[in-house]
Design a protein around this motif. Structure first.
Motif, PDB file in Angstrom:
ATOM      1  N   GLN A  23       0.798  -1.228   0.000  1.00  0.00           N
ATOM      2  CA  GLN A  23       0.000   0.000   0.000  1.00  0.00           C
ATOM      3  C   GLN A  23       0.830   1.276   0.000  1.00  0.00           C
ATOM      4  O   GLN A  23       0.413   2.297  -0.567  1.00  0.00           O
ATOM      5  CB  GLN A  23      -0.908   0.020   1.251  1.00  0.00           C
ATOM      6  N   ILE A  24       1.981   1.247   0.626  1.00  0.00           N
ATOM      7  CA  ILE A  24       2.739   2.484   0.861  1.00  0.00           C
ATOM      8  C   ILE A  24       3.074   3.214  -0.436  1.00  0.00           C
ATOM      9  O   ILE A  24       3.604   2.632  -1.379  1.00  0.00           O
ATOM     10  CB  ILE A  24       4.046   2.175   1.629  1.00  0.00           C
ATOM     11  N   GLN A  25       2.731   4.497  -0.443  1.00  0.00           N
ATOM     12  CA  GLN A  25       3.090   5.390  -1.534  1.00  0.00           C
ATOM     13  C   GLN A  25       3.467   6.736  -0.922  1.00  0.00           C
ATOM     14  O   GLN A  25       2.684   7.335  -0.192  1.00  0.00           O
ATOM     15  CB  GLN A  25       1.927   5.583  -2.515  1.00  0.00           C
ATOM     16  N   SER A  26       4.663   7.191  -1.204  1.00  0.00           N
ATOM     17  CA  SER A  26       5.112   8.472  -0.644  1.00  0.00           C
ATOM     18  C   SER A  26       6.199   9.059  -1.524  1.00  0.00           C
ATOM     19  O   SER A  26       7.262   8.450  -1.714  1.00  0.00           O
ATOM     20  CB  SER A  26       5.641   8.269   0.785  1.00  0.00           C
ATOM     21  N   ASP A  27       5.926  10.253  -2.076  1.00  0.00           N
ATOM     22  CA  ASP A  27       6.936  10.923  -2.893  1.00  0.00           C
ATOM     23  C   ASP A  27       8.157  11.290  -2.059  1.00  0.00           C
ATOM     24  O   ASP A  27       9.293  11.198  -2.519  1.00  0.00           O
ATOM     25  CB  ASP A  27       6.339  12.184  -3.518  1.00  0.00           C
ATOM     26  N   VAL A  28       7.912  11.675  -0.807  1.00  0.00           N
ATOM     27  CA  VAL A  28       9.027  12.068   0.062  1.00  0.00           C
ATOM     28  C   VAL A  28       9.938  10.885   0.352  1.00  0.00           C
ATOM     29  O   VAL A  28      11.171  11.018   0.393  1.00  0.00           O
ATOM     30  CB  VAL A  28       8.479  12.646   1.388  1.00  0.00           C
ATOM     31  N   LEU A  29       9.331   9.709   0.524  1.00  0.00           N
ATOM     32  CA  LEU A  29      10.122   8.523   0.868  1.00  0.00           C
ATOM     33  C   LEU A  29      10.522   7.711  -0.359  1.00  0.00           C
ATOM     34  O   LEU A  29      11.046   6.597  -0.215  1.00  0.00           O
ATOM     35  CB  LEU A  29       9.331   7.628   1.833  1.00  0.00           C
ATOM     36  N   ALA A  30      10.291   8.230  -1.547  1.00  0.00           N
ATOM     37  CA  ALA A  30      10.589   7.493  -2.774  1.00  0.00           C
ATOM     38  C   ALA A  30      12.026   6.970  -2.836  1.00  0.00           C
ATOM     39  O   ALA A  30      12.264   5.838  -3.281  1.00  0.00           O
ATOM     40  CB  ALA A  30      10.284   8.368  -3.995  1.00  0.00           C
ATOM     41  N   PRO A  31      13.040   7.760  -2.400  1.00  0.00           N
ATOM     42  CA  PRO A  31      14.419   7.238  -2.443  1.00  0.00           C
ATOM     43  C   PRO A  31      14.612   5.985  -1.583  1.00  0.00           C
ATOM     44  O   PRO A  31      15.494   5.181  -1.856  1.00  0.00           O
ATOM     45  CB  PRO A  31      15.243   8.414  -1.901  1.00  0.00           C
ATOM     46  N   LEU A  32      13.775   5.815  -0.549  1.00  0.00           N
ATOM     47  CA  LEU A  32      13.853   4.625   0.296  1.00  0.00           C
ATOM     48  C   LEU A  32      13.043   3.488  -0.300  1.00  0.00           C
ATOM     49  O   LEU A  32      13.463   2.323  -0.302  1.00  0.00           O
ATOM     50  CB  LEU A  32      13.352   4.921   1.712  1.00  0.00           C
ATOM     51  N   MET A  33      11.857   3.835  -0.811  1.00  0.00           N
ATOM     52  CA  MET A  33      10.912   2.810  -1.240  1.00  0.00           C
ATOM     53  C   MET A  33      11.333   2.098  -2.526  1.00  0.00           C
ATOM     54  O   MET A  33      10.790   1.062  -2.870  1.00  0.00           O
ATOM     55  CB  MET A  33       9.522   3.433  -1.438  1.00  0.00           C
ATOM     56  N   LYS A  34      12.297   2.640  -3.268  1.00  0.00           N
ATOM     57  CA  LYS A  34      12.694   1.983  -4.517  1.00  0.00           C
ATOM     58  C   LYS A  34      13.546   0.743  -4.260  1.00  0.00           C
ATOM     59  O   LYS A  34      13.761  -0.064  -5.169  1.00  0.00           O
ATOM     60  CB  LYS A  34      13.438   2.957  -5.420  1.00  0.00           C
ATOM     61  N   TYR A  35      14.032   0.588  -3.003  1.00  0.00           N
ATOM     62  CA  TYR A  35      14.803  -0.595  -2.645  1.00  0.00           C
ATOM     63  C   TYR A  35      13.872  -1.591  -1.949  1.00  0.00           C
ATOM     64  O   TYR A  35      13.360  -1.332  -0.852  1.00  0.00           O
ATOM     65  CB  TYR A  35      15.958  -0.231  -1.719  1.00  0.00           C
ATOM     66  N   GLY A  36      13.643  -2.725  -2.581  1.00  0.00           N
ATOM     67  CA  GLY A  36      12.653  -3.681  -2.088  1.00  0.00           C
ATOM     68  C   GLY A  36      12.867  -4.115  -0.652  1.00  0.00           C
ATOM     69  O   GLY A  36      11.914  -4.170   0.139  1.00  0.00           O
ATOM     70  N   LEU A  37      14.104  -4.421  -0.280  1.00  0.00           N
ATOM     71  CA  LEU A  37      14.382  -4.875   1.080  1.00  0.00           C
ATOM     72  C   LEU A  37      14.099  -3.783   2.099  1.00  0.00           C
ATOM     73  O   LEU A  37      13.499  -4.033   3.156  1.00  0.00           O
ATOM     74  CB  LEU A  37      15.837  -5.344   1.193  1.00  0.00           C
ATOM     75  N   ILE A  38      14.509  -2.556   1.771  1.00  0.00           N
ATOM     76  CA  ILE A  38      14.272  -1.427   2.672  1.00  0.00           C
ATOM     77  C   ILE A  38      12.775  -1.175   2.824  1.00  0.00           C
ATOM     78  O   ILE A  38      12.262  -0.957   3.931  1.00  0.00           O
ATOM     79  CB  ILE A  38      14.966  -0.156   2.150  1.00  0.00           C
TER      80      ILE A  38
ATOM     81  N   GLU B  37      10.341  -3.306   2.442  1.00  0.00           N
ATOM     82  CA  GLU B  37       9.745  -4.399   3.204  1.00  0.00           C
ATOM     83  C   GLU B  37       9.942  -4.192   4.706  1.00  0.00           C
ATOM     84  O   GLU B  37       9.002  -4.343   5.494  1.00  0.00           O
ATOM     85  CB  GLU B  37      10.372  -5.724   2.762  1.00  0.00           C
ATOM     86  N   ARG B  38      11.152  -3.849   5.087  1.00  0.00           N
ATOM     87  CA  ARG B  38      11.431  -3.661   6.519  1.00  0.00           C
ATOM     88  C   ARG B  38      10.734  -2.413   7.061  1.00  0.00           C
ATOM     89  O   ARG B  38      10.235  -2.412   8.177  1.00  0.00           O
ATOM     90  CB  ARG B  38      12.947  -3.584   6.747  1.00  0.00           C
ATOM     91  N   PHE B  39      10.724  -1.358   6.262  1.00  0.00           N
ATOM     92  CA  PHE B  39      10.040  -0.135   6.688  1.00  0.00           C
ATOM     93  C   PHE B  39       8.552  -0.408   6.879  1.00  0.00           C
ATOM     94  O   PHE B  39       7.946   0.041   7.868  1.00  0.00           O
ATOM     95  CB  PHE B  39      10.246   0.966   5.653  1.00  0.00           C
ATOM     96  N   ALA B  40       7.957  -1.158   5.954  1.00  0.00           N
ATOM     97  CA  ALA B  40       6.527  -1.464   6.043  1.00  0.00           C
ATOM     98  C   ALA B  40       6.224  -2.288   7.286  1.00  0.00           C
ATOM     99  O   ALA B  40       5.211  -2.064   7.961  1.00  0.00           O
ATOM    100  CB  ALA B  40       6.079  -2.210   4.789  1.00  0.00           C
ATOM    101  N   ALA B  41       7.099  -3.232   7.607  1.00  0.00           N
ATOM    102  CA  ALA B  41       6.899  -4.063   8.802  1.00  0.00           C
ATOM    103  C   ALA B  41       6.969  -3.211  10.066  1.00  0.00           C
ATOM    104  O   ALA B  41       6.145  -3.352  10.983  1.00  0.00           O
ATOM    105  CB  ALA B  41       7.936  -5.181   8.848  1.00  0.00           C
ATOM    106  N   LEU B  42       7.944  -2.310  10.136  1.00  0.00           N
ATOM    107  CA  LEU B  42       8.081  -1.440  11.308  1.00  0.00           C
ATOM    108  C   LEU B  42       6.894  -0.481  11.425  1.00  0.00           C
ATOM    109  O   LEU B  42       6.384  -0.232  12.516  1.00  0.00           O
ATOM    110  CB  LEU B  42       9.394  -0.664  11.236  1.00  0.00           C
TER     111      LEU B  42
END
Length: 370
Positions: A278-293, A295-300
């Motif tokens: 579900q997560i969508q964020s233009d501000v966090l886009a540099p983080l969200m483009k890395y699948g592992l990051i 996944e862990r961010f979403a879990a936290l």
């Protein structure tokens, strides 16, 4: 010199922000008896070695700051509970028919609530302990995990009633190492009147657990086959435990616990996939483009929002380390204790969800309940 005292642990402080636990043990240095007080605060441990009279005064003063003490002597175990009004309740349990030795060496190995050398049938049948009471080397991590879980149980003992039967539900109990440990610790060691129900979807596992429960004579420990979301077999529940319930199954368990008004919730989440999609964020886009990051961010984020929703529903929620990260990445435990008031954080939760463009299941379930 003859000494009966082995150790004591003071826990469940009455106020936040200070020392959260104190461990006491005897210590012999150069022929002189001391008592070592190990205080835990902000993930740090501080040690003081006091002479007997000074230690006695210090511990007496600490009992006004903490709501419980677990004490072990060579022959007995004691649970001391202090209510809000100062009422003291003491429970005594013999040391499983044996007399323990006192270790007063300066450096000694860690003590566990369930120790090597104890004859614990369920640990033997589950392959963690040999018939002689030795820990199977390949299962030592499981042994540590069981004891770590019991430390969380030890901390919340003052929150549980002592004048009636306690009902505990364990959702997603699996092979039930921790379920059996919980019953053994509460009923066999501390003599609580406790009824525990384990729930899981695997019929063969449920059958085996019930066979073991009957074998040990655990009359109030039973296992049922079923889904967390559909369970309706209880009207009042004092504690809900959910360990590694996959993805939104944890949310259904938490919502059930809130609906029952459970005093204590212990939850170790697993496989949090929901927000990752579900997560969508233009501000966090540099983080969200890395699948592992991502996944862990979403879990936290999932677990943080779960804790916030529990706070909104009137719980004091904490996110704690279950076991060391080196043993498993699924090492977060949410511990929630029901309080007298609710936290006014609905707007903060909404702002966070809007920023991330997420709708977590826990929110849907609790909002529907309301």
């Amino acid at each position: 010199m003859n000494i009966e005292f082995i150790s004591a642990t003071l826990s469940s402080p009455r106020s936040k922000g200070g020392v959260n636990k104190v461990k006491v043990r005897p210590l012999m240095k150069k022929g002189t008896l001391f008592f070592q007080l190990e205080s835990f605060q902000n993930n740090q441990a501080f040690h003081r070695n006091l002479e007997p009279e000074e230690a006695y005064r210090e511990i007496a003063g600490l009992m006004e700051e903490f709501r419980q003490m677990q004490m072990e002597t060579r022959k007995n175990r004691y649970t001391v509970l202090v209510s809000k009004k100062g009422k003291v309740t003491i429970k005594k349990k013999a040391q499983d028919g044996c007399i323990k030795d006192v270790d007063m060496s300066h450096n000694r190995k860690k003590r566990y609530l369930l120790e090597e050398g104890m004859q614990i049938p369920f640990l033997q049948d589950l392959g963690v302990m040999t018939k002689k009471g030795q820990i199977v080397h390949s299962r030592f991590d499981k042994f540590r995990q069981i004891n770590r879980f019991l430390e969380f149980i030890e901390d919340i003992l003052p929150e549980l009633p002592t004048d009636r039967e306690i009902t505990i539900l364990d959702f997603g109990c699996g092979k039930s190492y921790l379920t059996f440990a919980m019953y053994y610790y509460l009923h066999e060691i501390n003599q609580y009147d406790v009824r525990i129900v384990g729930l899981d979807l695997k019929s063969d596992v449920i059958r085996r657990c019930n066979e073991l429960s009957i074998k040990y004579g655990y009359e109030k420990l039973r296992f049922l086959e079923g889904n967390i979301a559909d369970y309706t077999g209880a009207d009042r529940v004092d504690m809900v435990v959910t360990l590694h319930a996959c993805d939104t199954a944890t949310d259904f368990a938490l919502a059930k616990a809130v609906g029952w008004g459970a005093k204590v919730i212990l939850s170790v989440p697993c496989c949090q996939h929901e927000l990752n999609g579900q997560i969508q964020s233009d501000v966090l886009a540099p983080l969200m483009k890395y699948g592992l990051i991502k996944e862990r961010f979403a879990a936290l984020a999932t677990d943080a929002l779960r804790a916030e929703y529990l706070e909104r529903e009137g719980y004091n929620a904490q996110i704690l380390e279950f076991i060391d990260m080196e043993h498993t990445p699924k090492n977060i435990l949410i511990r929630a204790v029901k309080t007298d008031g609710k936290k006014e954080n609905a707007s903060v939760i909404s702002a966070c969800e809007e920023a991330l463009h997420v709708e977590p299941m826990i929110g849907k379930l609790l909002n529907q309940k309301g």
